[in-house]
Design an enzyme around this catalytic site. Structure first.
Site, PDB file in Angstrom:
ATOM      1  N   ASP A  49      16.562 -56.973  53.373  1.00 21.19           N
ATOM      2  CA  ASP A  49      17.873 -57.491  53.811  1.00 21.19           C
ATOM      3  C   ASP A  49      18.880 -56.374  54.069  1.00 21.19           C
ATOM      4  O   ASP A  49      19.990 -56.627  54.525  1.00 21.19           O
ATOM      5  CB  ASP A  49      18.429 -58.512  52.796  1.00 21.19           C
TER       6      ASP A  49
ATOM      7  N   HIS B 109      19.275 -51.048  40.042  1.00 24.08           N
ATOM      8  CA  HIS B 109      18.624 -52.141  40.759  1.00 24.08           C
ATOM      9  C   HIS B 109      17.121 -52.010  40.547  1.00 24.08           C
ATOM     10  O   HIS B 109      16.680 -51.024  39.958  1.00 24.08           O
ATOM     11  CB  HIS B 109      19.010 -52.028  42.252  1.00 24.08           C
TER      12      HIS B 109
END
Ligand SMILES: [Zn+2]
Ligand SMILES: [Zn+2]
Length: 272
Positions: free
Chosen positions: A33, A106
Site C-alpha cells: 500500500d 513496524h
C-alpha cells in the site's frame, strides 16, 4: 511525495500536479500500500516525456523492487532515475528545505519523514529603502544578506530596512508504526503532522499485534510532540465511516482532521 500507493498517478492527474515537475519521492517501507504505485508512475512519466531527474529515497529493498520492474516490464525510461537506500537521519538538503527520517516500530523496517523549511529572510521594506536613497540593485541584495552599506557617506544598517527572519514551516509524515520516541522526536513542533491511525481505540490489541497505532495513540503523540495540527491518515479500509477515529483523536488533540484524497492544506509557520 511521501509514499506512492496504488492509484497515486490517477490522483496526480486529478490534482493537476504535472509529471515533469521537480520532485523527490520518499518511501516509508516495502508494504504494497506504500509502493505499488511506483511502477505505473515511472512508466507514465516516461511515456509522457518526463526529462527532469527523479530521486527516490527509501529503506533497503526499494532499489531491487524498482530495478526488477524495469527489467521485467521493459519500457524506455526517459529520464534519470536515482534510487538511494537510506537509514535514519538527514536524507536530503535543498536550498529551501531539508528532509530528515526516523525509524518507527513496524513489522518490517519503516521510516517516517520530516520536511523542514529553512528560515526565510525578513521582509524587505521597499518604501524605507527608497526614502533612505538606496538605489535598487546590488545594494538591496547586500542589505537583504545582512550587510551594512554606505549611502552618501551615511551608514545604513540592514535592521532599518529588513524585518526579522521568518522561520520556515515543518511538515511531518508518520508512516506505519507503533507510537515510539524516535518518531515523536521527529514530529516535535511540526506545523502539520500527517500520521497513521489505522485503528480506532476498540482495536487496541490489533494495533499492538500488527504494529500500528490507534486514533488516541496518535493524538497523544501529537500532543506530546506539541504539533500545531494533526491530520489522520492510513485508516483501515474496514471503516465505512472513519469519523469514529476523528472523534476519538479530537478528545485528546482538538486540532485534528481526517486526511482524504485530494485534500489541500496550506501550511504556514508561526509568525514570531
Ligand atoms: Zn505497513
Ligand atoms: Zn500501510
Amino acid at each position: 511525495m511521501f509514499d506512492c500507493g496504488e492509484g497515486t498517478q490517477r490522483q496526480m492527474f486529478a490534482a493537476r500536479l504535472g509529471l515533469n515537475k521537480k520532485m523527490k519521492l520518499f518511501v516509508s517501507h516495502m508494504h504494497g500500500d506504500h509502493v505499488l504505485g511506483i511502477p505505473g508512475l515511472l512508466q507514465t512519466m516516461s511515456l509522457l516525456g518526463r526529462t527532469e531527474r527523479l530521486q527516490i529515497f527509501g529503506p533497503k529493498g526499494i532499489k531491487k523492487f524498482i530495478e526488477l520492474f524495469n527489467r521485467t516490464v521493459p519500457y524506455n525510461l526517459a529520464f534519470k532515475l536515482q534510487i538511494d537506500e537510506i537509514e535514519d537521519g538527514l536524507v536530503t538538503k535543498e536550498q529551501e528545505y531539508e528532509v530528515f527520517s526516523a525509524w518507527g516500530k513496524h513489522v518490517i523496517p519503516c521510516l517516517s519523514y520530516a520536511m523542514v523549511e529553512k528560515p526565510r529572510p525578513g521582509r524587505f521594506n521597499v518604501r524605507m529603502a527608497k526614502r533612505l536613497g538606496v538605489p535598487e540593485g546590488p545594494l538591496w541584495k547586500k542589505l537583504q544578506m545582512g550587510e551594512s552599506i554606505t549611502i552618501k557617506g551615511r551608514a545604513v544598517t540592514p535592521k532599518r530596512i529588513v524585518g526579522p527572519s521568518r522561520s520556515g514551516s515543518k511538515v511531518v509524515y508518520i508512516a506505519d508504526t507503533r507510537p515510539c520516541p524516535s518518531v515523536e522526536r521527529l514530529a516535535r513542533r511540526a506545523d502539520l503532522l500527517v500520521a497513521e491511525s489505522t485503528f480506532d481505540d476498540s482495536k487496541k490489541d490489533k494495533a499492538s499485534e500488527y504494529l500500528h497505532s490507534t486514533a488516541s495513540e496518535t493524538a497523544k503523540l501529537a500532543r506530546r510532540a506539541k504539533v500545531r495540527k494533526l491530520a489522520l491518515t492510513h485508516m483501515s479500509a474496514a471503516y465505512k465511516d472513519p469519523r469514529i477515529l476523528l472523534r476519538q483523536a479530537k478528545r485528546i488533540f482538538r486540532n485534528t482532521i481526517l486526511a482524504c484524497d485530494l485534500l489541500r492544506l496550506e501550511v504556514k509557520p508561526l509568525e514570531k
